[in-house]
Write a protein that holds these residues in place. Structure first.
Motif, PDB file in Angstrom:
ATOM      1  N   PHE A 115     -42.692   4.641 -47.158  1.00 15.54           N
ATOM      2  CA  PHE A 115     -42.814   4.106 -48.518  1.00 15.54           C
ATOM      3  C   PHE A 115     -43.625   5.090 -49.353  1.00 15.54           C
ATOM      4  N   PHE A 116     -43.036   5.567 -50.458  1.00 17.68           N
ATOM      5  CA  PHE A 116     -43.712   6.473 -51.387  1.00 17.68           C
ATOM      6  C   PHE A 116     -44.029   5.702 -52.666  1.00 17.68           C
ATOM      7  N   PRO A 117     -45.301   5.407 -52.943  1.00 20.12           N
ATOM      8  CA  PRO A 117     -45.635   4.580 -54.111  1.00 20.12           C
ATOM      9  C   PRO A 117     -45.584   5.367 -55.416  1.00 20.12           C
ATOM     10  N   PHE A 118     -45.299   4.637 -56.504  1.00 16.11           N
ATOM     11  CA  PHE A 118     -45.484   5.198 -57.834  1.00 16.11           C
ATOM     12  C   PHE A 118     -46.965   5.068 -58.182  1.00 16.11           C
ATOM     13  N   PRO A 119     -47.612   6.135 -58.641  1.00 17.66           N
ATOM     14  CA  PRO A 119     -49.074   6.109 -58.846  1.00 17.66           C
ATOM     15  C   PRO A 119     -49.555   5.036 -59.801  1.00 17.66           C
ATOM     16  N   GLU A 120     -48.748   4.707 -60.815  1.00 18.84           N
ATOM     17  CA  GLU A 120     -49.218   3.751 -61.820  1.00 18.84           C
ATOM     18  C   GLU A 120     -49.223   2.317 -61.318  1.00 18.84           C
ATOM     19  N   ASN A 121     -48.495   2.027 -60.245  1.00 14.76           N
ATOM     20  CA  ASN A 121     -48.426   0.659 -59.730  1.00 14.76           C
ATOM     21  C   ASN A 121     -48.118   0.698 -58.233  1.00 14.76           C
ATOM     22  N   PRO A 122     -48.990   1.292 -57.458  1.00  7.80           N
ATOM     23  CA  PRO A 122     -48.641   1.651 -56.076  1.00  7.80           C
ATOM     24  C   PRO A 122     -48.358   0.478 -55.150  1.00  7.80           C
ATOM     25  N   ASP A 123     -48.987  -0.657 -55.371  1.00  3.64           N
ATOM     26  CA  ASP A 123     -48.826  -1.775 -54.441  1.00  3.64           C
ATOM     27  C   ASP A 123     -47.588  -2.617 -54.706  1.00  3.64           C
ATOM     28  N   SER A 124     -46.885  -2.320 -55.798  1.00  5.30           N
ATOM     29  CA  SER A 124     -45.732  -3.155 -56.112  1.00  5.30           C
ATOM     30  C   SER A 124     -44.517  -2.362 -56.589  1.00  5.30           C
ATOM     31  N   HIS A 125     -44.551  -1.033 -56.452  1.00  8.48           N
ATOM     32  CA  HIS A 125     -43.435  -0.229 -56.940  1.00  8.48           C
ATOM     33  C   HIS A 125     -43.413   1.093 -56.182  1.00  8.48           C
ATOM     34  N   GLY A 126     -42.261   1.458 -55.629  1.00  6.99           N
ATOM     35  CA  GLY A 126     -42.188   2.713 -54.895  1.00  6.99           C
ATOM     36  C   GLY A 126     -40.777   3.060 -54.484  1.00  6.99           C
ATOM     37  N   LEU A 127     -40.674   4.117 -53.699  1.00  3.56           N
ATOM     38  CA  LEU A 127     -39.410   4.552 -53.119  1.00  3.56           C
ATOM     39  C   LEU A 127     -39.469   4.336 -51.615  1.00  3.56           C
ATOM     40  N   LEU A 128     -38.466   3.669 -51.093  1.00  4.41           N
ATOM     41  CA  LEU A 128     -38.334   3.486 -49.652  1.00  4.41           C
ATOM     42  C   LEU A 128     -37.312   4.516 -49.171  1.00  4.41           C
ATOM     43  N   VAL A 129     -37.760   5.403 -48.294  1.00  3.81           N
ATOM     44  CA  VAL A 129     -36.926   6.503 -47.822  1.00  3.81           C
ATOM     45  C   VAL A 129     -36.730   6.334 -46.328  1.00  3.81           C
ATOM     46  N   MET A 130     -35.463   6.374 -45.860  1.00  7.89           N
ATOM     47  CA  MET A 130     -35.224   6.136 -44.440  1.00  7.89           C
ATOM     48  C   MET A 130     -34.103   7.000 -43.896  1.00  7.89           C
ATOM     49  N   ASN A 131     -34.199   7.261 -42.598  1.00  4.27           N
ATOM     50  CA  ASN A 131     -33.178   8.020 -41.884  1.00  4.27           C
ATOM     51  C   ASN A 131     -32.058   7.107 -41.402  1.00  4.27           C
ATOM     52  N   HIS A 132     -30.879   7.703 -41.230  1.00  4.25           N
ATOM     53  CA  HIS A 132     -29.738   7.053 -40.573  1.00  4.25           C
ATOM     54  C   HIS A 132     -29.359   7.947 -39.399  1.00  4.25           C
ATOM     55  N   GLU A 133     -29.681   7.477 -38.189  1.00  2.62           N
ATOM     56  CA  GLU A 133     -29.650   8.367 -37.027  1.00  2.62           C
ATOM     57  C   GLU A 133     -28.246   8.730 -36.570  1.00  2.62           C
ATOM     58  N   TYR A 134     -27.422   7.741 -36.302  1.00  2.00           N
ATOM     59  CA  TYR A 134     -26.077   7.999 -35.814  1.00  2.00           C
ATOM     60  C   TYR A 134     -25.197   6.805 -36.170  1.00  2.00           C
ATOM     61  N   VAL A 135     -23.949   6.804 -35.693  1.00  2.00           N
ATOM     62  CA  VAL A 135     -23.020   5.742 -36.085  1.00  2.00           C
ATOM     63  C   VAL A 135     -22.511   5.001 -34.858  1.00  2.00           C
ATOM     64  N   ASN A 136     -22.074   3.764 -35.095  1.00  2.00           N
ATOM     65  CA  ASN A 136     -21.456   2.937 -34.063  1.00  2.00           C
ATOM     66  C   ASN A 136     -19.964   2.787 -34.339  1.00  2.00           C
ATOM     67  N   PRO A 137     -19.163   2.524 -33.308  1.00  2.00           N
ATOM     68  CA  PRO A 137     -17.719   2.343 -33.522  1.00  2.00           C
ATOM     69  C   PRO A 137     -17.363   1.313 -34.586  1.00  2.00           C
ATOM     70  N   PRO A 138     -18.128   0.201 -34.758  1.00  2.00           N
ATOM     71  CA  PRO A 138     -17.746  -0.754 -35.821  1.00  2.00           C
ATOM     72  C   PRO A 138     -17.833  -0.195 -37.231  1.00  2.00           C
ATOM     73  N   LEU A 139     -18.225   1.077 -37.386  1.00  2.00           N
ATOM     74  CA  LEU A 139     -18.162   1.716 -38.698  1.00  2.00           C
ATOM     75  C   LEU A 139     -16.732   1.696 -39.230  1.00  2.00           C
ATOM     76  N   HIS A 140     -15.754   1.633 -38.308  1.00  2.00           N
ATOM     77  CA  HIS A 140     -14.337   1.629 -38.656  1.00  2.00           C
ATOM     78  C   HIS A 140     -13.712   0.282 -38.293  1.00  2.00           C
ATOM     79  N   PRO A 141     -12.634  -0.088 -38.947  1.00  2.00           N
ATOM     80  CA  PRO A 141     -12.013  -1.395 -38.668  1.00  2.00           C
ATOM     81  C   PRO A 141     -11.642  -1.596 -37.207  1.00  2.00           C
TER      82      PRO A 141
END
Length: 653
Positions: free
Chosen positions: A134-160
């Motif tokens: 979680f990267f907060p915005f300085p002006e309102n750090p406890d209630s506003h920010g950017l959530l940045v996350m990885n997506h590691e790999y894929v599962n077969p249900p990615l496709h029909p």
């Protein structure tokens, strides 16, 4: 032919469980066992084994204070049909962000039948959420920010119909969708008028980075011949990032994406070339088709690393060299180009966790998540100076990569992986520093690093700078051990957590002292389903709630250590463990309490907080049934879960 969820994961686990390290370096288990034998012969007894639990923490635990852990622990979840998330009393959990959710404003609504194409997937959340911050915005750090996350790999249900193969070949559109579902999501999040966290849409910050995103290269290997391919003769632009497991952050507010089991995506069909190419062989690239898994090379030639002398730079033989790095991303600048920082070295990196000294000197710790591999740290040559962010970013291109050796007496050394030092010379197969960094595993072999039981996440205590690492498990040791419960096990199915103190609490020190914080597993005296005693190698030293296979690891600002697990909950040895878990440990007392359990078949991973620690986000990866819908019919989705305390208080209290 189509590939279903169960067969895909069985094949993937078989590959990830391979022990690749060919070196004869003395293992941690051998060091522990030798020391124990010597101590017992000398009449000192088990109490002398401080480095297996007590020596580093003795001064802290001599005077016990009230536990840091304020919540009531919950039991294991043994229901084979459990398909939800259960959290400690007084807390609530809700699904916050799932595979297929819109990231970009023009993303189409996710189709539960998985008929979205790869262009849609490039605008939607990727699969198998993992490390995040979680990267907060300085002006309102406890209630506003950017959530940045990885997506590691894929599962077969990615496709029909799962991953499909026709005459052994994959459809290009399926491969593109899988590449699009890797990488990183950046999403803006904010509390609404009712004080509830919501995703912001549209947002100029929202962004998807994928296996198809162009990336710059910096550091010692930028433009090096080892990174040049027919597609990129400059060796300065790499397409995509893959298998993004855990992560890290810098003091100047950028996100460090780590590339873990990237080798599973490549093939080299030339057995003779494989035998002599360290950058392939030492990392486990297969000499035969991996069509039982991804089969990307059948649709995208970039992943066929077989040398082709008719093509410039051997075709794509160097493409695997372009993965296994740390990728720096600026979350607040959606137009910025991600940068692969080659000074960090190349391996199957789980994380890149910062320790920052008061004088601005830094270390970034990481584990190489494969059986018998090593623990590393990268120490930039320069110092961090607050406010000088442009200069700070250049710090990641110059520094020293170290690998750890854990000695039998509880001391440790950081061995420099520097050309010309510790035998890393031309005569020993290392032409220059670029070669050392490219083949960091082989360099670790040569200098005598300690092989570890799958080193994964690292966490640094927010005040003492004490460092912890999870060693998830290793069932392939092949050596004999005493059955003493205080020692590592001969078939280590449950793993352990180590901790160490750098000399002088200096992140850049080359000496440290270490101990085993705990051995995971069942309580001594536990019995199996038939009423028989649990084998000694399956019992641990946990003070509190049992768990197996520690993986994710992070400290909150109060010094509570949060532990996430990753094991096959259908395996016979895990029947007492139930589904995967999130637990909390007090480093002073070693007490452990179970805070959360996840749905059947999942891994619990990724963890971050709002700056006031009143909101926690964790990730549920590859649930097996239908989470988060929990209706037994809907396609299962990897998801980020938001956890809050019902009274609005701090998580963990």
């Amino acid at each position: 032919m189509k590939q279903d969820f169960q067969s895909f994961h069985a094949n993937l686990s078989a590959l990830d469980d391979q022990a690749i390290n060919p070196s004869a370096n003395v293992s941690l288990e051998q060091l522990v066992d030798r020391s124990r034998r010597n101590l017992l012969k000398g009449g000192m007894g088990l109490a002398a084994l401080g480095f297996l639990g007590g020596s580093l923490g003795a001064c802290r635990s001599a005077v016990q204070s009230e536990s840091l852990i304020g919540f009531k622990g919950i039991p294991t979840q043994l229901d084979p049909a459990f398909d939800s998330v259960q959290v400690a009393p007084g807390y609530s959990a809700r699904t916050f962000f799932s595979w297929g959710d819109a990231v970009m404003a023009d993303a189409p609504e996710w189709n539960p039948d998985a008929t979205d194409d790869w262009q849609a997937q490039l605008k939607q959340a990727g699969d198998n959420h993992d490390g995040m911050h979680f990267f907060p915005f300085p002006e309102n750090p406890d209630s506003h920010g950017l959530l940045v996350m990885n997506h590691e790999y894929v599962n077969p249900p990615l496709h029909p119909n799962g991953m499909t193969f026709t005459d052994g070949k994959r459809p290009l559109d399926e491969v593109r969708k899988e590449q699009a579902a890797h990488g990183v999501s950046v999403i803006e999040v904010k509390k609404d008028a009712q004080g509830q966290w919501q995703r912001v849409m549209p947002s100029r910050y929202n962004r998807r980075i994928s296996g198809m995103t162009p990336m710059a290269v910096s550091g010692p290997l930028a433009g090096n011949d080892a990174l040049k391919t027919a597609s990129d003769p400059s060796g300065r632009e790499i397409i995509g990032t893959l298998n993004n497991c855990s992560s890290g952050v810098t003091p100047w507010g950028t996100y460090l994406v780590c590339e873990e089991n990237w080798h599973n995506y490549f093939v080299n069909h030339d057995a003779e070339d494989m035998a002599g190419r360290v950058s392939h062989k030492r990392y486990g690239i297969e000499g035969k088709s991996l069509s039982k898994l991804y089969g990307w090379e059948t649709a995208d030639l970039r992943f066929n690393a077989t040398p082709d002398p008719t093509q410039p730079h051997g075709g794509h033989v160097h493409e695997p060299n372009r993965f296994g790095w740390v990728v720096e991303v600026d979350p607040f600048d959606p137009q910025s180009k991600p940068v692969k920082r080659t000074a960090f070295g190349r391996y199957c990196r789980e994380c890149s966790v910062l320790s920052l000294g008061e004088d601005g000197r830094m270390a970034f710790y990481s584990g190489d998540d494969t059986k018998g591999e090593y623990v590393y740290k990268f120490v930039p040559s320069g110092r961090y100076v607050a406010g000088n962010d442009q200069a700070n970013r250049q710090l990641l291109d110059d520094g020293t990569l170290y690998v750890a050796r854990f000695n039998a007496d509880g001391s440790g050394e950081w061995l420099a992986l520097v050309h010309g030092q510790n035998g890393l010379t031309v005569g020993n197969g290392f032409a220059d520093q670029a070669e050392v960094l490219l083949n960091a595993r082989a360099a670790g072999d040569h200098v005598g690093a300690t092989p570890m039981d799958r080193p994964e996440w690292v966490a640094v205590h927010p005040r003492s700078r004490e460092v912890y690492v999870t060693l998830t498990n290793n069932d392939n040791r092949g050596v004999k051990w005493l059955t003493d419960k205080a020692n590592p096990r001969p078939v280590n199915l449950h793993g352990q957590i180590l901790r160490w103190n750098e000399k002088g609490a200096d992140p850049t020190a080359t000496a440290f002292t270490w101990e085993v914080f705990l051995l995971a597993g069942e309580q001594p005296g536990a019995k199996d389903a038939e009423g028989e005693p649990v084998p000694a190698n399956l019992t641990g030293t946990i003070n509190g709630d049992i768990f197996s296979s520690p993986d994710g690891l992070a400290f909150d600002n109060a010094g509570r250590l949060w532990i996430e697990t990753d094991y096959g909950d259908d395996e016979p040895a895990m029947q007492a463990m139930g589904t995967n878990q999130l637990l909390c440990a007090d480093p002073r007392t070693r007490e452990v309490r179970r805070f959360l359990v996840g749905p059947r078949g999942c891994e619990i991973t990724g963890i971050t907080w709002s700056p006031d620690y009143r909101a926690m986000w964790i990730n549920v990866q590859h649930p097996e049934l239908s989470f988060p819908a929990s209706d037994g019919k809907t396609r299962a989705r990897a998801s980020t879960v938001l956890i809050t305390k019902d009274d609005g208080g701090v998580i963990g209290t």
